[in-house]
Design a protein around this motif. Structure first.
Motif, PDB file in Angstrom:
ATOM      1  N   GLY A 146       0.839  -1.180   0.000  1.00  0.00           N
ATOM      2  CA  GLY A 146       0.000   0.000   0.000  1.00  0.00           C
ATOM      3  C   GLY A 146       0.872   1.227   0.000  1.00  0.00           C
ATOM      4  N   THR A 147       0.241   2.368  -0.297  1.00  0.00           N
ATOM      5  CA  THR A 147       1.047   3.580  -0.354  1.00  0.00           C
ATOM      6  C   THR A 147       0.926   4.343   0.960  1.00  0.00           C
ATOM      7  OG1 THR A 147      -0.819   4.415  -1.581  1.00  0.00           O
ATOM      8  CG2 THR A 147       1.189   4.027  -2.816  1.00  0.00           C
ATOM      9  N   ASN A 148       2.006   5.022   1.298  1.00  0.00           N
ATOM     10  CA  ASN A 148       2.063   5.867   2.501  1.00  0.00           C
ATOM     11  C   ASN A 148       1.577   5.123   3.737  1.00  0.00           C
ATOM     12  OD1 ASN A 148       2.857   7.890   0.733  1.00  0.00           O
ATOM     13  ND2 ASN A 148       0.728   8.509   0.398  1.00  0.00           N
ATOM     14  N   LEU A 149       2.033   3.897   3.839  1.00  0.00           N
ATOM     15  CA  LEU A 149       1.525   3.015   4.877  1.00  0.00           C
ATOM     16  C   LEU A 149       2.258   3.224   6.200  1.00  0.00           C
ATOM     17  CD1 LEU A 149      -0.566   0.715   4.915  1.00  0.00           C
ATOM     18  CD2 LEU A 149       1.343  -0.859   4.647  1.00  0.00           C
ATOM     19  N   VAL A 178      -6.187   0.885   1.611  1.00  0.00           N
ATOM     20  CA  VAL A 178      -4.953   0.929   2.407  1.00  0.00           C
ATOM     21  C   VAL A 178      -3.989  -0.165   1.962  1.00  0.00           C
ATOM     22  CG1 VAL A 178      -3.992   0.564   4.707  1.00  0.00           C
ATOM     23  CG2 VAL A 178      -5.996   1.994   4.433  1.00  0.00           C
ATOM     24  N   ARG A 179      -4.515  -1.327   1.727  1.00  0.00           N
ATOM     25  CA  ARG A 179      -3.678  -2.481   1.433  1.00  0.00           C
ATOM     26  C   ARG A 179      -3.493  -2.667  -0.082  1.00  0.00           C
ATOM     27  NH1 ARG A 179      -1.044  -5.992   0.828  1.00  0.00           N
ATOM     28  NH2 ARG A 179      -0.477  -7.801   2.071  1.00  0.00           N
ATOM     29  N   ASN A 180      -3.991  -1.691  -0.887  1.00  0.00           N
ATOM     30  CA  ASN A 180      -3.853  -1.765  -2.340  1.00  0.00           C
ATOM     31  C   ASN A 180      -4.485  -3.013  -2.932  1.00  0.00           C
ATOM     32  OD1 ASN A 180      -2.768   0.516  -3.271  1.00  0.00           O
ATOM     33  ND2 ASN A 180      -0.743  -0.330  -3.748  1.00  0.00           N
ATOM     34  N   ASP A 222     -11.987   0.261   4.727  1.00  0.00           N
ATOM     35  CA  ASP A 222     -10.750   0.972   4.393  1.00  0.00           C
ATOM     36  C   ASP A 222      -9.600   0.043   3.992  1.00  0.00           C
ATOM     37  OD1 ASP A 222     -11.928   3.324   4.827  1.00  0.00           O
ATOM     38  OD2 ASP A 222     -10.913   3.804   6.722  1.00  0.00           O
ATOM     39  N   ARG A 243      -5.358   9.462   6.896  1.00  0.00           N
ATOM     40  CA  ARG A 243      -6.440   9.489   5.922  1.00  0.00           C
ATOM     41  C   ARG A 243      -7.374   8.303   6.151  1.00  0.00           C
ATOM     42  NH1 ARG A 243      -4.542   9.634  -0.017  1.00  0.00           N
ATOM     43  NH2 ARG A 243      -4.111  11.815   0.455  1.00  0.00           N
ATOM     44  N   THR A 279       6.981   2.550   9.633  1.00  0.00           N
ATOM     45  CA  THR A 279       6.511   3.038   8.341  1.00  0.00           C
ATOM     46  C   THR A 279       7.107   2.149   7.260  1.00  0.00           C
ATOM     47  OG1 THR A 279       8.375   4.512   8.069  1.00  0.00           O
ATOM     48  CG2 THR A 279       6.444   5.413   9.153  1.00  0.00           C
ATOM     49  N   GLN A 298      -3.262   4.656   6.403  1.00  0.00           N
ATOM     50  CA  GLN A 298      -2.738   5.358   5.241  1.00  0.00           C
ATOM     51  C   GLN A 298      -2.609   6.829   5.615  1.00  0.00           C
ATOM     52  OE1 GLN A 298      -4.871   6.231   1.400  1.00  0.00           O
ATOM     53  NE2 GLN A 298      -3.533   4.606   0.703  1.00  0.00           N
TER      54      GLN A 298
END
Lengths: 224, 401
Positions: free
Chosen positions: B57-60, B133-135, B129, B100, B259, B227
């Motif tokens: 995921g991004t910005n996790l 979050v987990r793409n 979510d 977020r 992170t 996220q």
């Protein structure tokens, strides 16, 4: 035109110092036809190499066209070899992978002559030697006489003032040898200075001026 | 001498001695090829790791219960067992502006059955979510419904592998499956994304978090995935999470917040080092190729003394002879580099066919470096033979009758 003054050249062979040339003086006029004869080790080839600027004397002066060549840099000597001197060797020394025409072209390539002019000059050099139909052949496809004539064309393409021939007939049969000598003499008649080093008295005897060398010195210098 | 003539003469010399030329080109090609293949492997390993992490995921930001840091403090007199991380903690985290999305997770392993088929699989209890979050992405149907996470419905989203095993080619959406003797309706099927950090997304079932709490009879979360509100907010989110949890857990900072970036940087650093090491090894092989070339070139010079002497007699200067040999060397190196590149691309292609999941890429810098290095080693190792040729005594060279 060519003046040698007190030229000395010695080589170190093992522990011994061999004096190939001792205090040698020699003057050649423009357009002369000279033969140099003498036994092996008499310094004929050393003299030829010094005249051809391939070798430097240990002492003495060598004037070529009023230039003292002993003071020239390597680059200037290369330039002089390119423009003033033509070599013909006993072993022909043609580059085996190049055609006859390419071999003849080589000095022009080294001198940086433009390609169109080169083609023209190669053609002009090959034609009088009867080599035009052989121009595209590689040396191994040529006869001995043809190879040496190719080498002569190469030696003369820069229109040198002097042509140095070291045993030019040494690797040839009699007929081809004569053919080559006639070619060289024809060039001499056109004004080029010709110097032939040879073992063969018959060939040496043809020259109007005959020099005999023994042990690095001139013992005879006769003219007819 | 004109440049084009120098080039022509050099290439003719190379074509004239085919065996020698091939030998040198081969040596160079193997050197260049190994540089490119080895760097491709190194880069591939790095990309593989990066991809694994970005699949997360991004910005996790990941919150794990319990503190795994070692501090210099004396052991506490009163045993401070960390408080459980709960769903309320997770909901509280949404207060931070740097956060977020929040996806709390409960994990358990229970049997799942449909008619007579039964399998033991990993169950994730989470919220709507989790998908962003987990793409994750869906192949069919819907994901968990959004809304109050404290109320759970009896619905499940299943992985594609599980779907195949339970339903084969039959319609799965809308069917009822049993998870630990409770009935769940299948509302969605996950897209097969392969394995990501040890968790095969094809082989899981996702159910609402509140349902999972009662199913596993626990309120303790496995972890919370967050996220952050953009890349720049990651650090802020990390701090906010710690602060909120500390406040809620009686001043005890009993969670570990990691992170994705931090993990990624660590691995990235390791693999960069690895790539450089591997390139170093490859560079050695190139140097070996260079020495081989030098030897063959020295032989070439001694084989061609006659020709060099002749060129000198015909008016060639030392500089011309030197440049002739160096041009020959650069042509050789260039040919070697091109062949090496072909070998490398072929090798990479073959590896790619053999291991399709491994992302092999030939980095552009490695191609540039390999060509540059091959030409410079070619020139470097040919300078010695070329100088030798240039200084050759024409008298001796020509006297070989």
């Amino acid at each position: 035109m060519i003046r040698l003054e007190k030229i000395n050249r010695s080589f170190q062979v093992g522990d011994e110092t061999v004096h190939a040339l001792r205090d040698l003086d020699l003057e050649l006029k423009s357009g002369e036809y000279v033969s140099i004869m003498g036994p092996s080790g008499s310094g004929k080839s050393t003299l030829l190499n010094i005249l051809g600027l391939l070798d430097r004397p240990d002492s003495g002066r060598y004037h070529l066209d009023e230039i003292d060549t002993t003071t020239l840099s390597e680059l200037e000597r290369a330039d002089a070899r390119c423009n003033k001197i033509g070599f013909v060797f006993q072993a022909f020394h043609l580059v085996p992978r190049l055609t006859a025409a390419d071999n003849v072209e080589l000095p022009l390539v080294l001198a940086g002559v433009a390609p169109p002019e080169r083609k023209q000059r190669v053609h002009e050099a090959l034609e009088p030697l009867g080599l035009l139909d052989r121009a595209g052949h590689r040396p191994d496809q040529l006869s001995g006489g043809q190879r040496q004539r190719t080498a002569i064309a190469r030696a003369t393409i820069m229109q040198p003032t002097i042509l140095l021939a070291d045993e030019p007939t040494g690797n040839l049969d009699k007929a081809s040898g004569e053919d080559v000598i006639h070619t060289l003499e024809k060039l001499n008649n056109q004004g080029i200075t010709l110097l032939i080093v040879t073992h063969d008295p018959e060939i040496g005897g043809r020259a109007p001026r005959r020099i005999r060398m023994v042990d690095g010195a001139i013992t005879e210098d006769t003219r007819t | 001498m004109l440049m084009e003539d120098t080039l022509r003469f050099g290439s003719q010399a190379l074509v004239g001695a085919k065996k020698r030329t091939w030998l040198m080109v081969l040596a160079m090609a193997i050197g260049v090829g190994s540089v490119v293949i080895l760097t491709a492997l190194g880069e591939g390993a790095r990309n593989y790791i990066s991809r694994e992490f970005s699949n997360l995921g991004t910005n996790l930001v990941i919150v794990i219960p319990g503190r795994t840091e070692t501090t210099g403090e004396a052991p506490p007199m009163v045993g401070a067992t960390p408080d459980d991380l709960t769903l309320d903690d997770a909901i509280a985290l949404t207060r931070s502006s740097a956060v977020r999305l929040v996806a709390p997770i409960i994990v358990g392993s229970v049997p799942v059955s449909y008619q007579q088929l039964e399998r033991e699989i990993t169950i994730l209890g989470s919220t709507a979510d989790l998908l962003p979050v987990r793409n994750l992405s869906l192949a069919k149907g819907k994901f968990l419904p959004a809304g109050d996470p404290t109320r759970g419905a009896a619905v499940a989203v299943i992985g594609s592998k599980l779907k195949k095993e339970l339903f084969a080619n039959k319609q799965a959406l809308g069917q009822w499956i049993r998870i630990n003797d409770r009935r769940f309706r299948v509302i969605g099927i996950l897209d097969p994304m392969g394995e990501s950090l040890g968790l095969d997304v094809g082989d899981i079932a996702v159910i609402p978090i509140a349902t999972a709490e009662s199913l596993f009879n626990t309120s303790s979360l496995f972890r919370i995935l967050i996220q952050a509100n953009g890349r720049s907010a990651i650090t802020k989110a990390q701090k906010a999470v710690k602060a909120i949890i500390k406040e809620r857990h009686n001043g005890e900072e009993d969670v570990t917040v990691i992170t994705q970036q931090a993990l990624l940087y660590t691995f990235d650093g390791i693999f960069k080092t690895l790539t450089y090491t591997v390139s170093g090894i490859a560079a050695i092989s190139l140097a070996v190729a260079g020495i081989l070339i030098m030897n063959v070139m020295l032989v070439a010079v001694s084989q061609r003394t006659e020709e060099i002497g002749l060129l000198k007699a015909l008016g060639g200067s030392e500089r011309q002879i030197l440049s002739l040999f160096l041009v020959e060397a650069s042509l050789l190196s260039l040919a070697g580099a091109v062949f090496g590149m072909l070998i490398a691309l072929g090798g990479v292609w073959a590896l790619d066919q053999a291991f399709p999941s491994f992302p092999l890429t030939v980095p552009l810098w490695s191609i540039a470096a390999a060509i540059l290095v091959s030409i410079s080693t070619g020139l470097l190792f040919c300078t010695l033979p070329a100088k030798r040729a240039a200084r050759l005594d024409p008298v001796h060279a020509l006297s070989g009758r």
